[in-house]
Enzyme design. Structure first.
Site, mmCIF file in Angstrom:
data_model
loop_
_atom_site.group_PDB
_atom_site.id
_atom_site.type_symbol
_atom_site.label_atom_id
_atom_site.label_comp_id
_atom_site.label_asym_id
_atom_site.label_seq_id
_atom_site.Cartn_x
_atom_site.Cartn_y
_atom_site.Cartn_z
ATOM 1 C CB CYS A 34 -0.344 -5.603 -6.781
ATOM 2 S SG CYS A 34 -0.653 -6.830 -8.070
ATOM 3 C CG HIS B 110 -4.028 -3.553 -8.846
ATOM 4 N ND1 HIS B 110 -2.727 -3.733 -8.445
ATOM 5 C CD2 HIS B 110 -4.509 -2.507 -8.115
ATOM 6 C CE1 HIS B 110 -2.435 -2.827 -7.513
ATOM 7 N NE2 HIS B 110 -3.505 -2.086 -7.288
ATOM 8 C CB SER C 108 -0.506 0.363 -7.656
ATOM 9 O OG SER C 108 -0.819 0.782 -8.981
#
Length: 243
Positions: free
Chosen positions: A69, A104, A121
């Protein structure tokens, strides 16, 4: 032994609409694939100046290795440079699932009055979002709803500032200008905070926190010699991304 094919780096064509261009960038990142190996191939220190991170992005296009990410955010910035109508800003999530916390980050996009995102992702609905969301809060709530499908509860959302289109800039990316403890807030309050922030961003009245923080001048009266700077321990760049 057959060499794996290296995906061509997308080139912007004048005939392309911005959504088509963003789709081409996302398709390219998907061709690099998500890095499931447990080894991070590119070291990304968030405190590095933008120019250094753009060097790393160039390396990513040369090496064509799988990415996670954080690398996708840097690559997304690199590939959208030179498109002044496309504003880019980082969006970070801290979530909780089964007793563990996960981190994330995606690249928020703002263009022509609409929001969307680019990213990578393990989950297809926690990365890119089309450039169709009328407000920043609509985009963030879309991510929150996607997380719910995987029984992740979003604890914190951090929004950074627009990243300059100057690839040789020595300023670092501002990763968390707005930090919302969303798990302890009503959605109406989250929306209010996000919309105020988005309005200020569009008016370009927000400055990096370092710009008006004298505390950042760490060593008053002392010169920071290159030797001492190199000796400082390198902070680990990317915490676990399990999303």
């Amino acid at each position: 032994c057959v060499q794996p094919s290296v995906p061509p780096v997308p080139n912007y064509k004048l005939s392309m609409s911005i959504p088509e261009w963003l789709q081409a960038i996302q398709t390219y990142m998907k061709m690099l694939q998500y890095n499931h190996t447990g080894t991070q191939f590119f070291e990304i220190r968030k405190t590095r100046p933008l120019s250094g991170l753009m060097e790393t992005a160039r390396e990513m296009t040369r090496e064509s290795l799988p990415i996670k990410c954080l690398e996708a955010v840097i690559l997304g910035i690199y590939l959208t440079n030179g498109q002044p109508s496309v504003e880019r800003f980082p969006i970070s999530f801290k979530t909780h699932f089964s007793g563990n916390y996960f981190h994330h980050v995606v690249l928020g996009i703002y263009c022509n009055g609409r929001y969307g995102s680019l990213g990578m992702s393990r989950r297809s609905d926690l990365m890119d979002k089309p450039l169709t969301y009328r407000t920043l809060s609509d985009l963030i709530f879309e991510f929150e709803d996607s997380y719910k499908k995987y029984l992740h509860s979003v604890k914190k959302v951090k929004i950074g500032l627009y990243v300059p289109h100057e690839p040789h800039s020595f300023q670092p990316i501002e990763w968390k200008q707005l930090v919302l403890n969303v798990s302890k807030m009503m959605r109406t309050d989250v929306r209010k905070e996000l919309e105020k922030f988005a309005r200020d961003m569009r008016m370009k009245i927000l400055k990096p926190s370092s710009a008006h923080s004298p505390v950042k001048v760490r060593s008053r009266g002392k010169s920071l010699s290159p030797r001492r700077r190199q000796a400082s321990p390198q902070r680990r760049a990317c915490r676990r991304d399990k999303s």
